[in-house]
Design a protein around this motif. Structure first.
Motif, PDB file in Angstrom:
ATOM      1  N   MET A   1       0.844  -1.175   0.000  1.00 35.68           N
ATOM      2  CA  MET A   1       0.000   0.000   0.000  1.00 35.68           C
ATOM      3  C   MET A   1       0.892   1.243   0.000  1.00 35.68           C
ATOM      4  O   MET A   1       1.899   1.280   0.684  1.00 35.68           O
ATOM      5  N   LYS A   2       0.497   2.221  -0.776  1.00 33.37           N
ATOM      6  CA  LYS A   2       1.189   3.505  -0.829  1.00 33.37           C
ATOM      7  C   LYS A   2       0.187   4.589  -0.448  1.00 33.37           C
ATOM      8  O   LYS A   2      -0.869   4.701  -1.068  1.00 33.37           O
ATOM      9  N   THR A   3       0.530   5.367   0.582  1.00 30.19           N
ATOM     10  CA  THR A   3      -0.393   6.351   1.121  1.00 30.19           C
ATOM     11  C   THR A   3       0.141   7.765   0.945  1.00 30.19           C
ATOM     12  O   THR A   3       1.277   8.053   1.315  1.00 30.19           O
ATOM     13  N   THR A  30       4.532  -0.029   4.662  1.00 29.44           N
ATOM     14  CA  THR A  30       3.739   0.793   3.755  1.00 29.44           C
ATOM     15  C   THR A  30       4.501   2.064   3.422  1.00 29.44           C
ATOM     16  O   THR A  30       5.070   2.699   4.306  1.00 29.44           O
ATOM     17  N   ASP A  49      -2.446   4.430  -3.653  1.00 27.35           N
ATOM     18  CA  ASP A  49      -3.730   3.742  -3.579  1.00 27.35           C
ATOM     19  C   ASP A  49      -4.518   4.097  -2.325  1.00 27.35           C
ATOM     20  O   ASP A  49      -5.623   3.605  -2.113  1.00 27.35           O
ATOM     21  N   SER A  50      -3.953   4.974  -1.499  1.00 30.05           N
ATOM     22  CA  SER A  50      -4.704   5.489  -0.355  1.00 30.05           C
ATOM     23  C   SER A  50      -4.344   6.958  -0.130  1.00 30.05           C
ATOM     24  O   SER A  50      -3.266   7.419  -0.519  1.00 30.05           O
ATOM     25  N   LYS A  86      -9.826   4.230  -3.989  1.00 23.63           N
ATOM     26  CA  LYS A  86      -8.751   4.459  -3.022  1.00 23.63           C
ATOM     27  C   LYS A  86      -9.305   4.373  -1.600  1.00 23.63           C
ATOM     28  O   LYS A  86     -10.445   4.741  -1.348  1.00 23.63           O
ATOM     29  N   ILE A 154      -4.337   0.309   7.928  1.00 22.18           N
ATOM     30  CA  ILE A 154      -3.579  -0.706   7.182  1.00 22.18           C
ATOM     31  C   ILE A 154      -4.418  -1.967   6.971  1.00 22.18           C
ATOM     32  O   ILE A 154      -4.414  -2.556   5.890  1.00 22.18           O
ATOM     33  N   LYS A 157      -7.113  -2.160   3.949  1.00 20.85           N
ATOM     34  CA  LYS A 157      -6.741  -2.201   2.527  1.00 20.85           C
ATOM     35  C   LYS A 157      -6.811  -3.599   1.992  1.00 20.85           C
ATOM     36  O   LYS A 157      -6.536  -4.573   2.530  1.00 20.85           O
TER      37      LYS A 157
END
Length: 157
Positions: A1-3, A30, A49-50, A86, A154, A157
């Motif tokens: 996950m990329k925030t 992350t 994606d977040s 997202k 987290i 997701k």
């Protein structure tokens, strides 16, 4: 996950509140990037994606939205469905009251740009009314709530 986390702060309290959240994300492997709202561009979202908003409560008890104007301006730059698909969230910092109303407006802003999957965080108490002076920092108790929020985020997701 990329925030991607966008925030606004005058006295540093909102950044203070975001740090425990970011630390939990990074501990879990992350990727997290923090960007000032004034530096945010819609094109930044393509790599994430977040998306999380960090905002102080501005006049939240007076019947206005409470969300800092730079945050509102940043969100308005997004196309209508920019947040579709997202995971979205928010962290609010307030001095005394209005934080819950501000968080409700954060959620409306996220939904207005297509977010259907949001996990909203806690409202942390810090600063002084008007935020002209630094005032008190985010409490250890609120930091723990923010860390717990990071773990919950987290797991969604």
């Amino acid at each position: 996950m990329k925030t991607l986390i966008i925030y606004h702060t005058k006295t540093g309290h909102t950044l203070e509140a975001i740090r425990p959240f970011v630390n939990i994300l990074k501990e879990a492997g992350t990727e997290a990037q923090i960007v000032l709202a004034k530096d945010f561009t819609a094109s930044m979202l393509t790599n994430f994606d977040s998306f999380v908003i960090g905002t102080p409560c501005w006049g939240g008890s007076s019947g206005v939205t409470g969300v800092a104007t730079p945050i509102i301006s940043a969100i308005k730059k997004l196309p209508t469905n920019a947040l579709e698909g997202k995971l979205c969230g928010g962290i609010v910092v307030h001095a005394r009251y209005g934080g819950k109303a501000t968080m409700a407006h954060v959620e409306r802003l996220l939904r207005s740009k297509g977010c259907t999957n949001s996990v909203l965080g806690p409202v942390a108490k810090a600063g002084t009314l008007g935020s002209v002076f630094k005032g008190r920092s985010v409490t250890k108790q609120d930091e723990e709530l923010i860390r717990a929020y990071g773990k919950k985020f987290i797991n969604c997701k």
